[in-house]
Design a protein around this motif. Structure first.
Motif, PDB file in Angstrom:
ATOM      1  N   SER A   1      24.194 -85.901  60.928  1.00  0.00           N
ATOM      2  CA  SER A   1      23.854 -86.865  59.898  1.00  0.00           C
ATOM      3  C   SER A   1      23.228 -86.202  58.687  1.00  0.00           C
ATOM      4  CB  SER A   1      22.860 -87.885  60.462  1.00  0.00           C
ATOM      5  OG  SER A   1      22.510 -88.833  59.497  1.00  0.00           O
ATOM      6  N   PRO A   2      23.685 -86.541  57.461  1.00  0.00           N
ATOM      7  CA  PRO A   2      23.178 -85.913  56.254  1.00  0.00           C
ATOM      8  C   PRO A   2      21.800 -86.425  55.874  1.00  0.00           C
ATOM      9  CG  PRO A   2      24.802 -87.594  55.703  1.00  0.00           C
ATOM     10  CD  PRO A   2      24.777 -87.487  57.188  1.00  0.00           C
TER      11      PRO A   2
ATOM     12  N   PRO B   1      29.710 -94.131  58.218  1.00  0.00           N
ATOM     13  CA  PRO B   1      29.858 -94.941  56.999  1.00  0.00           C
ATOM     14  C   PRO B   1      29.087 -96.250  57.007  1.00  0.00           C
ATOM     15  CG  PRO B   1      31.854 -95.006  58.327  1.00  0.00           C
ATOM     16  CD  PRO B   1      30.997 -93.930  58.902  1.00  0.00           C
ATOM     17  N   ILE B   2      28.794 -96.812  58.186  1.00  0.00           N
ATOM     18  CA  ILE B   2      28.055 -98.078  58.218  1.00  0.00           C
ATOM     19  C   ILE B   2      26.669 -97.910  58.832  1.00  0.00           C
ATOM     20  CG2 ILE B   2      30.128 -99.506  58.242  1.00  0.00           C
ATOM     21  CD1 ILE B   2      29.846 -99.805  61.231  1.00  0.00           C
ATOM     22  N   GLY B   3      26.197 -96.671  58.948  1.00  0.00           N
ATOM     23  CA  GLY B   3      24.816 -96.415  59.337  1.00  0.00           C
ATOM     24  C   GLY B   3      24.477 -96.686  60.783  1.00  0.00           C
ATOM     25  N   MET B   4      25.431 -96.523  61.680  1.00  0.00           N
ATOM     26  CA  MET B   4      25.161 -96.811  63.097  1.00  0.00           C
ATOM     27  C   MET B   4      24.338 -95.721  63.776  1.00  0.00           C
ATOM     28  SD  MET B   4      28.823 -98.390  64.372  1.00  0.00           S
ATOM     29  CE  MET B   4      28.163 -98.649  66.026  1.00  0.00           C
ATOM     30  N   ASN B   5      24.308 -94.528  63.197  1.00  0.00           N
ATOM     31  CA  ASN B   5      23.631 -93.402  63.863  1.00  0.00           C
ATOM     32  C   ASN B   5      22.311 -93.022  63.211  1.00  0.00           C
ATOM     33  OD1 ASN B   5      25.808 -93.204  65.643  1.00  0.00           O
ATOM     34  ND2 ASN B   5      26.908 -91.788  64.299  1.00  0.00           N
ATOM     35  N   LYS B   6      21.774 -93.885  62.381  1.00  0.00           N
ATOM     36  CA  LYS B   6      20.545 -93.547  61.670  1.00  0.00           C
ATOM     37  C   LYS B   6      19.368 -93.288  62.615  1.00  0.00           C
ATOM     38  CE  LYS B   6      21.508 -95.778  57.240  1.00  0.00           C
ATOM     39  NZ  LYS B   6      21.093 -96.818  56.256  1.00  0.00           N
ATOM     40  N   LYS B   7      19.361 -93.952  63.749  1.00  0.00           N
ATOM     41  CA  LYS B   7      18.250 -93.811  64.683  1.00  0.00           C
ATOM     42  C   LYS B   7      18.528 -92.792  65.781  1.00  0.00           C
ATOM     43  CE  LYS B   7      16.516 -98.515  63.940  1.00  0.00           C
ATOM     44  NZ  LYS B   7      16.131 -99.806  64.581  1.00  0.00           N
ATOM     45  N   MET B   8      19.633 -92.089  65.678  1.00  0.00           N
ATOM     46  CA  MET B   8      19.967 -91.085  66.683  1.00  0.00           C
ATOM     47  C   MET B   8      18.963 -89.939  66.618  1.00  0.00           C
ATOM     48  SD  MET B   8      23.498 -88.880  67.118  1.00  0.00           S
ATOM     49  CE  MET B   8      24.503 -90.348  67.040  1.00  0.00           C
TER      50      MET B   8
ATOM     51  N   GLU C   1      17.348 -86.136  66.949  1.00  0.00           N
ATOM     52  CA  GLU C   1      17.861 -84.823  66.583  1.00  0.00           C
ATOM     53  C   GLU C   1      18.467 -84.121  67.791  1.00  0.00           C
ATOM     54  OE1 GLU C   1      18.111 -83.940  63.543  1.00  0.00           O
ATOM     55  OE2 GLU C   1      17.009 -85.688  62.830  1.00  0.00           O
ATOM     56  N   GLU C   2      17.858 -84.320  68.958  1.00  0.00           N
ATOM     57  CA  GLU C   2      18.383 -83.691  70.166  1.00  0.00           C
ATOM     58  C   GLU C   2      19.789 -84.198  70.487  1.00  0.00           C
ATOM     59  OE1 GLU C   2      15.431 -85.072  69.836  1.00  0.00           O
ATOM     60  OE2 GLU C   2      14.150 -83.279  69.908  1.00  0.00           O
ATOM     61  N   THR C   3      20.009 -85.494  70.309  1.00  0.00           N
ATOM     62  CA  THR C   3      21.325 -86.075  70.573  1.00  0.00           C
ATOM     63  C   THR C   3      22.348 -85.560  69.573  1.00  0.00           C
ATOM     64  OG1 THR C   3      20.354 -88.095  71.495  1.00  0.00           O
ATOM     65  CG2 THR C   3      22.640 -88.220  70.752  1.00  0.00           C
ATOM     66  N   LYS C   4      21.940 -85.447  68.308  1.00  0.00           N
ATOM     67  CA  LYS C   4      22.847 -84.944  67.284  1.00  0.00           C
ATOM     68  C   LYS C   4      23.291 -83.521  67.605  1.00  0.00           C
ATOM     69  CE  LYS C   4      20.687 -87.666  63.612  1.00  0.00           C
ATOM     70  NZ  LYS C   4      19.835 -87.606  62.410  1.00  0.00           N
ATOM     71  N   GLU C   5      22.332 -82.700  67.994  1.00  0.00           N
ATOM     72  CA  GLU C   5      22.657 -81.302  68.298  1.00  0.00           C
ATOM     73  C   GLU C   5      23.524 -81.194  69.544  1.00  0.00           C
ATOM     74  OE1 GLU C   5      19.114 -78.998  68.343  1.00  0.00           O
ATOM     75  OE2 GLU C   5      18.578 -79.492  66.272  1.00  0.00           O
ATOM     76  N   LYS C   6      23.259 -82.029  70.536  1.00  0.00           N
ATOM     77  CA  LYS C   6      24.069 -82.029  71.747  1.00  0.00           C
ATOM     78  C   LYS C   6      25.507 -82.422  71.422  1.00  0.00           C
ATOM     79  CE  LYS C   6      24.389 -84.093  76.361  1.00  0.00           C
ATOM     80  NZ  LYS C   6      23.756 -85.057  77.326  1.00  0.00           N
ATOM     81  N   ARG C   7      25.666 -83.418  70.558  1.00  0.00           N
ATOM     82  CA  ARG C   7      27.010 -83.865  70.186  1.00  0.00           C
ATOM     83  C   ARG C   7      27.732 -82.823  69.341  1.00  0.00           C
ATOM     84  NH1 ARG C   7      26.893 -90.415  68.943  1.00  0.00           N
ATOM     85  NH2 ARG C   7      26.206 -91.036  71.034  1.00  0.00           N
ATOM     86  N   LEU C   8      26.997 -82.131  68.502  1.00  0.00           N
ATOM     87  CA  LEU C   8      27.636 -81.091  67.695  1.00  0.00           C
ATOM     88  C   LEU C   8      28.108 -79.941  68.570  1.00  0.00           C
ATOM     89  CD1 LEU C   8      28.525 -79.977  65.014  1.00  0.00           C
ATOM     90  CD2 LEU C   8      26.223 -79.061  64.657  1.00  0.00           C
ATOM     91  N   ARG C   9      27.302 -79.601  69.575  1.00  0.00           N
ATOM     92  CA  ARG C   9      27.733 -78.546  70.490  1.00  0.00           C
ATOM     93  C   ARG C   9      28.987 -78.966  71.260  1.00  0.00           C
ATOM     94  NH1 ARG C   9      22.015 -77.830  71.108  1.00  0.00           N
ATOM     95  NH2 ARG C   9      21.973 -79.108  73.009  1.00  0.00           N
ATOM     96  N   ALA C  10      29.031 -80.242  71.668  1.00  0.00           N
ATOM     97  CA  ALA C  10      30.227 -80.742  72.347  1.00  0.00           C
ATOM     98  C   ALA C  10      31.427 -80.697  71.409  1.00  0.00           C
ATOM     99  CB  ALA C  10      29.996 -82.170  72.838  1.00  0.00           C
ATOM    100  N   GLU C  11      31.188 -81.027  70.147  1.00  0.00           N
ATOM    101  CA  GLU C  11      32.273 -81.001  69.173  1.00  0.00           C
ATOM    102  C   GLU C  11      32.812 -79.583  68.971  1.00  0.00           C
ATOM    103  OE1 GLU C  11      33.067 -82.235  64.512  1.00  0.00           O
ATOM    104  OE2 GLU C  11      31.175 -81.329  65.113  1.00  0.00           O
TER     105      GLU C  11
END
Length: 248
Positions: A18-19, A180-187, A189-199
């Motif tokens: 997320s930016p 685009p519709i802000g569904m991940n604003k409350k995600m 940082e740990e979840t974001k990094e885990k998902r990026l590693r999976a990606e």
């Protein structure tokens, strides 16, 4: 290969971190030390593997951290393209879209053709439109969204595509590629990094997968596991405008 080309236009649209301004440094950004740490989390068996020592290089005199940033951005982007391409290959091998492909009413190429041959059948004008969109998305990425983010060789987290805030404020409304519709604003940082590693891991697998398809179609018997489903193609996958346009 209509969906494969479309995939390139959207390659930076999926699974971005997320930016958010001021995001702290993490194990998915930085120089070689962070790269080694990330590699151990991505694949505990292989761990850090760099036989060409690219992570020790200094491209164009930018410094090692900028070089690693460039390499990380390139891998993530190519992985995203490959994931779209792999799914696109599977879809267009089995599904024929019923709506017209062009304003003139021409139908989409038949699924009797290989995905590569389907791309060859796409009109020249449509291909130019696709590559024009790719170019605009690349330009927006390179300029950091008009200065919203630093360049990925100068501190931006690799893979983080900039928002369209300045374009939206000064030209016309357009949704951001990531969330685009802000569904991940409350995600977290740990979840974001885990998902990026999976990606990243999925992108690496997809790069092998799409090239497996391309090799199976163009070099008979080169991929035994795909021998029964490959559709022979005698064109050149590396010449996107073959038979329509050439610089040579």
């Amino acid at each position: 290969m209509k969906l494969l080309a479309l995939a390139a236009t959207l390659a930076t649209a999926t699974a971005f971190v997320s930016p958010q301004a001021g995001r702290p440094a993490s194990d998915v950004a930085g120089g070689k030390d962070e790269l080694v740490t990330l590699a151990e989390k991505l694949n505990p068996s292989v761990k850090f593997y760099d036989p060409l020592s690219l992570s020790d290089q200094d491209f164009w005199g930018w410094g090692n951290e900028a070089t690693v940033g460039f390499l990380r951005q390139s891998e993530i982007k190519h992985g995203r393209i490959a994931m779209f391409a792999f799914v696109g290959y599977c879809v267009q091998s089995n599904i024929h879209f019923p709506w017209p492909q062009t304003l003139a009413g021409a139908a989409h190429p038949s699924i009797d053709l290989s995905p590569e041959a389907q791309w060859d059948a796409v009109p020249l004008g449509a291909k130019w439109q696709i590559f024009a969109v790719i170019s605009m998305l690349e330009l927006w990425d390179e300029c950091g969204g008009g200065g919203e983010f630093p360049h990925y060789t100068k501190g931006r987290q690799p893979g983080k595509y900039p928002p369209f805030t300045k374009f939206r404020d000064n030209v016309h409304f357009v949704l951001d590629l990531y969330d685009p519709i802000g569904m991940n604003k409350k995600m977290t940082e740990e979840t974001k990094e885990k998902r990026l590693r999976a990606e990243i891991n999925n992108g690496r697998l997809a790069m092998l997968g799409i090239f497996g398809f391309l090799c199976a179609d163009t070099i008979p018997g080169s991929v035994p596991a795909l021998a029964n489903i490959a559709i022979p193609y005698d064109g050149n996958c590396m010449v996107p405008f073959e038979g329509q346009f050439s610089y040579f």
